[in-house]
Design an enzyme around this catalytic site. Structure first.
Site, PDB file in Angstrom:
ATOM      1  N   ALA A   1       2.294   1.752  -3.457  1.00  0.00           N
ATOM      2  CA  ALA A   1       1.286   2.260  -4.402  1.00  0.00           C
ATOM      3  C   ALA A   1       0.881   3.694  -4.084  1.00  0.00           C
ATOM      4  O   ALA A   1       0.703   4.509  -4.993  1.00  0.00           O
ATOM      5  CB  ALA A   1       0.058   1.359  -4.378  1.00  0.00           C
ATOM      6  N   GLU A   2       0.737   3.992  -2.820  1.00  0.00           N
ATOM      7  CA  GLU A   2       0.217   5.305  -2.414  1.00  0.00           C
ATOM      8  C   GLU A   2       1.237   6.430  -2.555  1.00  0.00           C
ATOM      9  O   GLU A   2       0.902   7.512  -3.005  1.00  0.00           O
ATOM     10  CB  GLU A   2      -0.280   5.254  -0.959  1.00  0.00           C
ATOM     11  CG  GLU A   2      -1.533   4.433  -0.762  1.00  0.00           C
ATOM     12  CD  GLU A   2      -2.793   5.105  -1.297  1.00  0.00           C
ATOM     13  OE1 GLU A   2      -2.744   6.286  -1.703  1.00  0.00           O
ATOM     14  OE2 GLU A   2      -3.829   4.423  -1.328  1.00  0.00           O
ATOM     15  N   SER A   3       2.463   6.198  -2.107  1.00  0.00           N
ATOM     16  CA  SER A   3       3.417   7.305  -2.008  1.00  0.00           C
ATOM     17  C   SER A   3       4.800   7.005  -2.571  1.00  0.00           C
ATOM     18  O   SER A   3       5.662   7.885  -2.546  1.00  0.00           O
ATOM     19  CB  SER A   3       3.583   7.698  -0.539  1.00  0.00           C
ATOM     20  OG  SER A   3       4.222   6.646   0.175  1.00  0.00           O
TER      21      SER A   3
ATOM     22  N   ILE B   1       0.836  -1.200   0.000  1.00  0.00           N
ATOM     23  CA  ILE B   1       0.000   0.000   0.000  1.00  0.00           C
ATOM     24  C   ILE B   1       0.873   1.252   0.000  1.00  0.00           C
ATOM     25  O   ILE B   1       0.627   2.194  -0.760  1.00  0.00           O
ATOM     26  CB  ILE B   1      -0.993  -0.030   1.178  1.00  0.00           C
ATOM     27  CG1 ILE B   1      -2.094  -1.047   0.852  1.00  0.00           C
ATOM     28  CG2 ILE B   1      -1.576   1.355   1.452  1.00  0.00           C
ATOM     29  CD1 ILE B   1      -3.076  -1.302   1.959  1.00  0.00           C
TER      30      ILE B   1
ATOM     31  N   TYR C   1      -5.965   0.259  -8.910  1.00  0.00           N
ATOM     32  CA  TYR C   1      -5.285   0.283  -7.614  1.00  0.00           C
ATOM     33  C   TYR C   1      -5.331  -1.099  -6.945  1.00  0.00           C
ATOM     34  O   TYR C   1      -4.322  -1.594  -6.456  1.00  0.00           O
ATOM     35  CB  TYR C   1      -5.944   1.336  -6.716  1.00  0.00           C
ATOM     36  CG  TYR C   1      -5.373   1.423  -5.333  1.00  0.00           C
ATOM     37  CD1 TYR C   1      -4.248   2.201  -5.068  1.00  0.00           C
ATOM     38  CD2 TYR C   1      -5.959   0.749  -4.268  1.00  0.00           C
ATOM     39  CE1 TYR C   1      -3.721   2.296  -3.791  1.00  0.00           C
ATOM     40  CE2 TYR C   1      -5.441   0.838  -2.988  1.00  0.00           C
ATOM     41  CZ  TYR C   1      -4.324   1.612  -2.755  1.00  0.00           C
ATOM     42  OH  TYR C   1      -3.803   1.697  -1.484  1.00  0.00           O
TER      43      TYR C   1
END
Length: 193
Positions: free
Chosen positions: A66-68, A63, A174
């Site tokens: 993927a997020e940051s 996560i 996502y």
């Protein structure tokens, strides 16, 4: 002139030798390049809070990737902040539930605080969606209210328990990315940390 030619040949030899060494290293140890692409960043905090909230640490890593891309100061176009891209509303709710009395929105840029609240939130989603990985990841990105609504729509969920189709393209992409990365993390580093 002769010295300059020899120095050039020597430099060329060094470059070729180094290139050969790097290529051989990658061929012999292909996992090394994968570990560069799938690092274990902020591992101490991830292990601490994934254990506290009973979340697989490799899911947390996937996560964050993927997020940051593991950048603690990043802010999305929607205002989500930090490593796990938490919204102000989710972060304030999490801080209240976790009794973080000194919490401010700026603390979302601190890796430990961001990972703690992110793991807490994943735990809430895990409980809400019966530990269904696809639903948890979809809710993390698209919102738990949306996922609950989609589960009631026969066009999106034939069983009412899992999603056949995710109507938000961004969330669908996502979910696929996070689950793929999660699988790679588990293969690279082992089933459990």
């Amino acid at each position: 002139m002769f010295v300059i030619v020899n120095i050039r040949r020597y430099r060329m030899f060094l470059v070729l030798a180094l290139t050969f060494f790097i290529i051989m290293w990658l061929v012999i140890f292909p996992q090394n390049i994968m570990k560069v692409l799938y690092p274990l960043k902020y591992n101490d905090f991830v292990l601490k809070y994934s254990e506290q909230f009973e979340i697989d640490p490799y899911l947390v890593m996937a996560i964050m990737k993927a997020e940051s891309s593991f950048r603690p100061k990043v802010v999305s176009h929607k205002g989500a902040k930090g490593l796990m891209q938490l919204t102000d509303q989710t972060a304030q709710w999490g801080a209240q539930q976790l009794k973080l009395n000194d919490f401010t929105i700026e603390k979302l840029f601190e890796p430990e605080t961001n990972i703690m609240i992110g793991c807490w939130y994943l735990d809430k989603l895990k409980k809400e969606f019966n530990n269904n990985l696809k639903l948890v990841v979809a809710a993390y990105n698209g919102g738990s209210g949306n996922v609950s609504k989609w589960l009631k729509d026969k066009n999106l969920s034939s069983s009412g328990k899992t999603l056949d189709t995710i109507p938000f393209k961004e969330t669908d992409h996502y979910v696929k990315k996070v689950i793929k990365d999660y699988t790679i993390y588990k293969k690279l580093y082992g089933k459990k940390k």
